[in-house]
Design a protein around this motif. Structure first.
Motif: not given
Length: 459
Positions: A302-327
């Motif tokens: 409860x006391x540490x809820x007054x302190x700031x929190x620091x979070x890291x995030x990362x992501x990786x994605x693949x996209x294509x203009x085809x249906x059911x394919x990632x070529x």
């Protein structure tokens, strides 16, 4: 594919430290403090893991067999075990917060658009993504949550111990009570046989003109009274047997209990540790201590809820203009660092912190009260064991004198020196002495069970 972002996040997750939560110090109890009851203390206490089958000290194999059946089938103990499992999984779930969260997703879609001229166009797409997030425990909030969960699990362990000790104690007491009722039933039959013998003497004297019709009526009343005592005892024995079956997790109508004489049940020579050592083996004291430890950790959260929190995030994605394919898919990755600080929440966080602190003070007071009650109950149990042992010696002497008085009174009645009322009074004293012997042995056995429970099932 670029993996440098993920490697950096994983390295940071290993390097981040955790804040330690100091254990709750046990209250100071004078090591020279002794019990008020006059019972000697033993040298070294048994290890609790080797003393869980405390009832085996009575040397009763039928009781041990019933206990093993209860440990397999008792619904109460099964429910307590499942509550312990819930606490275990809750602790595991809370502990998982120290690891990064990794999520994966994929999707594909077909979209149709129509312009103002009525021409339609369709587009297709497929994508896949992988994301990682991790909260840096800079101030030890996550570590405090884990400490609270661990302490909560320890409290649940003590709840299970208390349920185990309560169930086995109830089974032992119920089994002892059943055997005592069987002994009382046999005493009632012996008393009836004695009354019938005296009835025969009175009738002979009446036929010879020595006794009056009133004497015959008085002795017949005594005999009928003895016969009337048998059915209630038999009913109580059946009730007790059914109650024992429920404790064992068995059908009340089918349980068969092997008889055993109370005198054949060994009374353990149980010794108690000094108060400063004995009470901490009790599950209620250990549970209160664990709850207080959890409350300390909750205050830290409860006391540490007054302190700031620091979070890291990362992501990786693949996209294509085809249906059911990632070529020939397009790759993209991202990384982020976010910092959040509470500015204003209407006093909710402060109220939660004050509530956690008040809860800790409540549990601290309860812990102290638990210690005081533990000291009282253990001293009472020790005193009761000592008292019942002395009283049984007195009851044995009373029984011997009652038997002697009846023999002498019967001889004097046959000779005409004593009247029937004196003989009936001697019979009554003997019957009461026989009953008291059984009740006293039952009280001694129950007192020993209570002492085992007061000492947490160990000695």
């Amino acid at each position: 594919m670029k993996c440098n972002v993920f490697a950096a996040c994983c390295s940071l997750s290993v390097l981040v430290g955790c804040a330690n939560i100091d254990p709750v110090p046990r209250p100071e109890i004078d090591p020279d403090l002794t019990w008020n009851s006059a019972m000697a203390t033993s040298g070294a206490r048994e290890d609790s893991s080797s003393a869980t089958n405390w009832w085996q000290a009575f040397g009763a194999e039928p009781l041990d067999a019933l206990m093993q059946q209860a440990l397999r089938n008792s619904p109460d103990l099964m429910a307590a075990e499942q509550r312990l499992r819930q606490a275990d999984w809750q602790m595991r779930a809370t502990g998982a917060s120290v690891y990064p969260s990794l999520n994966a997703g994929a999707g594909t879609s077909v979209r149709s658009d129509q312009d103002v001229e009525g021409d339609s166009r369709s587009s297709e797409s497929t994508s896949a993504n992988l994301g990682l997030s991790y909260e840096l425990d800079l101030w030890g909030r996550v570590a405090a949550e884990r400490a609270s969960a661990r302490a909560g699990f320890r409290a649940s362990e003590q709840d299970y111990r208390a349920a185990y000790l309560s169930l086995t104690g109830a089974i032992a007491n119920t089994w002892f009570e059943y055997q005592a009722l069987q002994a009382r039933i046999q005493i009632a039959r012996d008393n009836m046989a004695l009354s019938e013998q005296v009835m025969t003497v009175v009738e002979v004297r009446y036929r010879n003109g020595v006794a009056s019709a009133a004497d015959v009526a008085r002795q017949r009343t005594s005999l009928l009274s003895q016969r009337a005592q048998l059915p209630p005892l038999q009913f109580q024995a059946q009730q007790t047997r059914r109650a024992l079956a429920v404790l064992l997790g068995a059908m009340p109508q089918t349980l068969s209990v092997e008889p055993q004489a109370l005198s054949d049940i060994r009374l353990p020579d149980l010794k108690a540790q000094p108060p400063a050592e004995a009470i901490f083996a009790r599950p209620d004291v250990a549970r209160a201590e664990a709850q207080l430890q959890a409350a300390d950790a909750d205050v830290a959260v409860a006391r540490r809820a007054f302190l700031p929190s620091l979070s890291l995030s990362a992501g990786f994605s693949l996209s294509t203009a085809e249906l059911f394919s990632l070529s020939d898919a397009r790759e993209s990755d991202n990384a982020g660092l976010s910092l959040s600080q509470l500015i204003f929440d209407g006093g909710r966080t402060r109220a939660q912190s004050r509530r956690a602190e008040a809860r800790r003070q409540e549990l601290l007071a309860q812990y102290r009260q638990t210690l005081l009650v533990a000291l009282q109950e253990t001293d009472d149990a020790l005193g009761r064991v000592t008292l019942e042992a002395g009283q049984e010696t007195s009851d044995q002497a009373i029984l011997a004198e009652a038997e002697r008085a009846l023999r002498l009174t019967e001889v004097r009645y046959r000779e005409g020196s004593d009247d029937l009322l004196t003989l009936i009074d001697a019979q009554r004293n003997l019957f009461q002495a026989r009953e008291q012997i059984v009740e006293r042995r039952l009280s001694r056995l129950s007192a020993t069970v209570a002492l085992y429970q007061a000492l947490g099932g160990v000695q």
